[in-house]
Design an enzyme around this catalytic site. Sequence first.
Site, PDB file in Angstrom:
ATOM      1  N   HIS A 299      -3.208  -2.732 -17.924  1.00 41.39           N
ATOM      2  CA  HIS A 299      -2.674  -1.439 -18.343  1.00 41.39           C
ATOM      3  C   HIS A 299      -1.283  -1.627 -18.920  1.00 41.39           C
ATOM      4  CE1 HIS A 299      -5.328   1.241 -15.535  1.00 41.39           C
ATOM      5  NE2 HIS A 299      -6.025   0.347 -16.199  1.00 41.39           N
TER       6      HIS A 299
ATOM      7  N   PRO B 221       2.296   4.636  -0.691  1.00 48.04           N
ATOM      8  CA  PRO B 221       1.508   4.046  -1.781  1.00 48.04           C
ATOM      9  C   PRO B 221       1.876   4.538  -3.185  1.00 48.04           C
ATOM     10  CG  PRO B 221       0.202   5.636  -0.544  1.00 48.04           C
ATOM     11  CD  PRO B 221       1.482   5.480   0.202  1.00 48.04           C
TER      12      PRO B 221
ATOM     13  N   LYS C 282       3.071  -0.647  -4.417  1.00 48.61           N
ATOM     14  CA  LYS C 282       3.834  -1.876  -4.214  1.00 48.61           C
ATOM     15  C   LYS C 282       3.424  -2.733  -3.025  1.00 48.61           C
ATOM     16  CE  LYS C 282       6.567  -1.434  -7.664  1.00 48.61           C
ATOM     17  NZ  LYS C 282       6.093  -2.156  -8.844  1.00 48.61           N
TER      18      LYS C 282
HETATM   19  C1  PHB Z   1      -5.111   2.646  -6.375  1.00 53.52           C
HETATM   20  O1  PHB Z   1      -5.665   2.517  -5.276  1.00 53.52           O
HETATM   21  O2  PHB Z   1      -5.721   2.442  -7.436  1.00 53.52           O
HETATM   22  C2  PHB Z   1      -3.693   3.055  -6.435  1.00 53.52           C
HETATM   23  C3  PHB Z   1      -3.024   3.358  -5.254  1.00 53.52           C
HETATM   24  C4  PHB Z   1      -1.695   3.753  -5.319  1.00 53.52           C
HETATM   25  C5  PHB Z   1      -1.064   3.835  -6.551  1.00 53.52           C
HETATM   26  C6  PHB Z   1      -1.727   3.510  -7.718  1.00 53.52           C
HETATM   27  C7  PHB Z   1      -3.059   3.118  -7.644  1.00 53.52           C
HETATM   28  O3  PHB Z   1       0.233   4.236  -6.620  1.00 53.52           O
END
Ligand code: PHB
Length: 391
Positions: A72, A293, A297
């Site tokens: 991405h 989340p 990170k």
């Molecule tokens: C994901 O599980 O794809 C995911 C989780 C937290 C994020 C971004 C993607 O900030």
Amino acid sequence: MRTQVGIVGAGPAGLMLSHLLHLAGIESVVLECRSRQYIEDRVRAGVLEQGTVDLLIETGVGERLQREGLRHDGVWFSFGGRRRHIGFPELTGGSGIVVYAQQEVVKDLVQARVAAGGQIVFEVEELSVHDLDSKLPKIRYKKDGVAQELICDFIAGCDGFHGITRPSVPAGVIAVYERIYPFAWLGILAEAAPTSDELVYTYHERGFALFSMRSQQVTRLYLQCTPDEDLSQWPDDRIWEELCKRLSTQDGWAPGVGPVLQKGVTGMRSFVIEPMQYGRLFLAGDAAHIVPPTGAKGLNLAVSDVRVLSQALEAFYKSGREDLLGQYSANCLRRIWKVQRFSWWMTSMLHLFPGADGFDHRRQLAELDYVTSSRAGMTTVAENYVGLPLD
Ligand code: PHB
Ligand code: APR
């Protein structure tokens, strides 16, 4: 049994450490309380920073990631019914991210360790650590009901937030810095082709929502809920209705709907211990810190910790140097705190806080407007999202 580095936990931190040590000619044994199948099936995060991707490729475990991972070059922020795009390469000198599920990274690392003759002992019981302040710390555990002792030069505590290594440090040595958020995420995996080729982080008056993905066929979606949310109150139809309300934008964009494959609630906290070392025990990954989340990170921090630790252990074994081991905690914490700040900031900017009023709402909209329109604002998001340099 004797080894150089005893590693507790076969998550990304423990497995990557074992892999890096092997490449440096250092022997380790990984002890894991779950089965191989359990750790390879556990659904978790999926965003890899540029530095994590580069390290996996450079160290020979990036072949499937390069084939199956979704690169991405940017991210969407959605607010007030509109989406705004932030492009990464042009703001970061060419960096991006790759979406590749954590359990796939785990599978690739387990396979590499097994192929190289590495030792991972699954389904160990009653694991405990001893003599941490001596030159020969020990790990005791049971395997198939038989008591075992592993004598080590060093122990790496990579056993996650609920592990036993951190609580084995004597009281008073470790300080805890923590923030618990008054919300959680209800997450689903759905069999639906992604309708956006990049992630969409959404601020909405009904609460935060996130559109992510795992493959060309599978979407990963989250919505802000209460920390004690009862999943039985969330049949699939209600989840989709809520996701569509929050995520759909005025230009007609909406998530694709499909069968729900998995659902769960993830709590949100920021947590850091200082220091990350006691005697010959070194803590890494979720054993030492948790991030909410929103910044994606967790896995990346685990990988950067063990990169620092493997370099320090290599300096010790190759030239007897103890200075890098002594600086392990301070070196990791500088980066950890910057990542904590980013994760906290993303969380604060994008969620609805209980008791928030019209002032808060307008302030959050203004902040999103700023960070998605000013080059300085967009650069802040981009350089943190693709990952800050190790130092
Ligand atoms: C994901 O599980 O794809 C995911 C989780 C937290 C994020 C971004 C993607 O900030
Ligand atoms: N004995 C042996 N193994 C243990 C014990 C124990 N007492 N306690 C926990 N473990 C194992 C767990 O079963 C797990 O497999 O330690 C491992 C820790 O792995 P993770 O929780 O994945 O932690 P870490 O390797 O630090 O990776 C951090 O995981 O939680 C996600 O989002 C987070 O992406 C981040 C990543």
